[in-house]
Write a protein that holds these residues in place. Structure first.
Motif, PDB file in Angstrom:
ATOM      1  N   ALA A 138       0.820  -1.213   0.000  1.00 20.98           N
ATOM      2  CA  ALA A 138       0.000   0.000   0.000  1.00 20.98           C
ATOM      3  C   ALA A 138       0.850   1.256   0.000  1.00 20.98           C
ATOM      4  CB  ALA A 138      -0.936   0.001   1.206  1.00 20.98           C
ATOM      5  N   PHE A 139       1.979   1.225   0.678  1.00 20.90           N
ATOM      6  CA  PHE A 139       2.775   2.437   0.818  1.00 20.90           C
ATOM      7  C   PHE A 139       3.978   2.474  -0.123  1.00 20.90           C
ATOM      8  CE2 PHE A 139       0.340   2.457   4.715  1.00 20.90           C
ATOM      9  CZ  PHE A 139       0.027   3.808   4.858  1.00 20.90           C
ATOM     10  N   GLN A 140       3.988   1.580  -1.111  1.00 24.90           N
ATOM     11  CA  GLN A 140       5.043   1.649  -2.116  1.00 24.90           C
ATOM     12  C   GLN A 140       4.761   2.790  -3.082  1.00 24.90           C
ATOM     13  OE1 GLN A 140       5.582  -2.055  -4.147  1.00 24.90           O
ATOM     14  NE2 GLN A 140       6.807  -2.956  -2.513  1.00 24.90           N
ATOM     15  N   VAL A 141       5.798   3.488  -3.457  1.00 25.84           N
ATOM     16  CA  VAL A 141       5.673   4.604  -4.396  1.00 25.84           C
ATOM     17  C   VAL A 141       5.795   4.072  -5.809  1.00 25.84           C
ATOM     18  CG1 VAL A 141       6.661   6.795  -5.156  1.00 25.84           C
ATOM     19  CG2 VAL A 141       6.607   6.228  -2.722  1.00 25.84           C
ATOM     20  N   GLY A 142       4.846   4.439  -6.674  1.00 22.08           N
ATOM     21  CA  GLY A 142       4.842   3.953  -8.046  1.00 22.08           C
ATOM     22  C   GLY A 142       5.838   4.690  -8.923  1.00 22.08           C
ATOM     23  N   GLU A 144       5.366   6.957 -11.035  1.00 23.12           N
ATOM     24  CA  GLU A 144       5.122   8.400 -11.123  1.00 23.12           C
ATOM     25  C   GLU A 144       5.391   9.105  -9.797  1.00 23.12           C
ATOM     26  OE1 GLU A 144       1.175   8.891 -12.527  1.00 23.12           O
ATOM     27  OE2 GLU A 144       1.593   8.105 -14.529  1.00 23.12           O
ATOM     28  N   GLY A 145       5.972   8.367  -8.839  1.00 22.29           N
ATOM     29  CA  GLY A 145       6.274   8.987  -7.551  1.00 22.29           C
ATOM     30  C   GLY A 145       5.065   9.170  -6.666  1.00 22.29           C
ATOM     31  N   ARG A 146       4.015   8.403  -6.907  1.00 24.36           N
ATOM     32  CA  ARG A 146       2.795   8.545  -6.125  1.00 24.36           C
ATOM     33  C   ARG A 146       2.440   7.225  -5.443  1.00 24.36           C
ATOM     34  NH1 ARG A 146      -1.068  11.655 -10.564  1.00 24.36           N
ATOM     35  NH2 ARG A 146       0.234  13.500 -10.837  1.00 24.36           N
ATOM     36  N   ILE A 147       1.730   7.347  -4.328  1.00 16.57           N
ATOM     37  CA  ILE A 147       1.237   6.182  -3.614  1.00 16.57           C
ATOM     38  C   ILE A 147      -0.109   5.779  -4.214  1.00 16.57           C
ATOM     39  CG2 ILE A 147       0.305   5.417  -1.395  1.00 16.57           C
ATOM     40  CD1 ILE A 147       2.417   7.059  -0.006  1.00 16.57           C
ATOM     41  N   ASN A 148      -0.329   4.489  -4.357  1.00 21.89           N
ATOM     42  CA  ASN A 148      -1.577   3.978  -4.915  1.00 21.89           C
ATOM     43  C   ASN A 148      -2.712   4.218  -3.915  1.00 21.89           C
ATOM     44  OD1 ASN A 148      -3.748   2.050  -5.526  1.00 21.89           O
ATOM     45  ND2 ASN A 148      -2.362   1.331  -7.129  1.00 21.89           N
ATOM     46  N   THR A 149      -3.591   5.148  -4.229  1.00 24.54           N
ATOM     47  CA  THR A 149      -4.662   5.504  -3.292  1.00 24.54           C
ATOM     48  C   THR A 149      -5.594   4.325  -3.025  1.00 24.54           C
ATOM     49  OG1 THR A 149      -5.982   6.369  -5.139  1.00 24.54           O
ATOM     50  CG2 THR A 149      -4.628   7.945  -3.902  1.00 24.54           C
ATOM     51  N   GLY A 150      -5.855   3.526  -4.065  1.00 27.92           N
ATOM     52  CA  GLY A 150      -6.749   2.387  -3.896  1.00 27.92           C
ATOM     53  C   GLY A 150      -6.233   1.390  -2.872  1.00 27.92           C
ATOM     54  N   ARG A 151      -4.935   1.118  -2.896  1.00 29.17           N
ATOM     55  CA  ARG A 151      -4.356   0.161  -1.950  1.00 29.17           C
ATOM     56  C   ARG A 151      -4.365   0.712  -0.533  1.00 29.17           C
ATOM     57  NH1 ARG A 151       0.981  -1.947  -5.339  1.00 29.17           N
ATOM     58  NH2 ARG A 151      -0.163  -3.083  -6.959  1.00 29.17           N
ATOM     59  N   VAL A 152      -4.055   2.013  -0.399  1.00 29.27           N
ATOM     60  CA  VAL A 152      -4.053   2.616   0.938  1.00 29.27           C
ATOM     61  C   VAL A 152      -5.458   2.592   1.533  1.00 29.27           C
ATOM     62  CG1 VAL A 152      -3.690   4.738   2.245  1.00 29.27           C
ATOM     63  CG2 VAL A 152      -2.049   4.060   0.494  1.00 29.27           C
TER      64      VAL A 152
END
Length: 207
Positions: A138-142, A144-152
């Motif tokens: 959940a807190f891995q950065v994709g 594009e440098g963003r956290i996956n909101t769906g997983r969080v």
């Protein structure tokens, strides 16, 4: 195609690198290709403009119809939020308007992450490996440098009664906000006498 911002002098063409080339040195096949590309691009621009106008009209008409429908019950609907499906009387056609929200997290997500880390440390070897994996993912950065909101946000569905965990889930919920919304409109036609609908594509690439 003529570069209107930097036109070439009479008798010359500009190549892809902006260099001037005498027209008599350009091969007939290159001239034919230039003409074909130019004609198709101009037609594509016209179609694109038509689609933009159609989209604006469609959204406006749907919003007006929703207001008209609400008036039947003396209700007032504000704004253009919300998903809606309009179906023809015979059920052959349907139109779907949907609003897709893009969520972002503010600084409170960092507090949630600290609380979650505390939970994981407290559980230690007794922690469920599957939960640990979900937290890490959940807190891995994709890319594009963003956290996956769906997983969080998906972490909130875990049935964990630990007070620190519940506090972390509240922090996650409080930190989420809508950055922007993008409206979509899709058109469908029923496939024969079935209950399935096929999209009427307005995307050239999918035709």
């Amino acid at each position: 195609m003529t570069d209107h911002k930097n036109p070439a002098p009479a008798g010359y063409w500009r190549d892809a690198e902006g260099r001037l080339v005498a027209e008599e040195l350009i091969k007939p096949i290159d001239k034919a290709r230039e003409q074909l590309v130019g004609e198709l691009i101009e037609r594509a621009r016209v179609l694109s403009a038509d689609l933009q106008r159609f989209k604006a009209v469609a959204f406006g008409d749907i919003a007006a119809f929703i207001e008209l429908s609400a008036e039947q019950y003396s209700a007032k609907i504000g704004g253009n939020k919300g998903n809606v499906t309009l179906t023809s009387f015979d059920g052959r056609y349907k139109i779907q308007r949907s609003i897709q929200d893009t969520l972002v997290f503010d600084e409170r997500l960092q507090a949630a992450k600290q609380l979650i880390d505390q939970c994981v440390q407290t559980w230690g070897a007794n922690g469920d490996p599957k939960i640990m994996t979900l937290v890490n993912d959940a807190f891995q950065v994709g890319k594009e440098g963003r956290i996956n909101t769906g997983r969080v946000l998906g972490l909130r569905r875990l049935e964990i009664t630990d007070p620190d965990w519940q506090n972390a889930m509240k922090a996650i919920s409080d930190s989420a906000r809508v950055a922007h919304s993008k409206p979509y409109i899709r058109f469908y036609e029923r496939v024969g006498d079935t209950d399935e609908y096929q999209a009427i594509s307005l995307d050239v690439a999918s035709l």
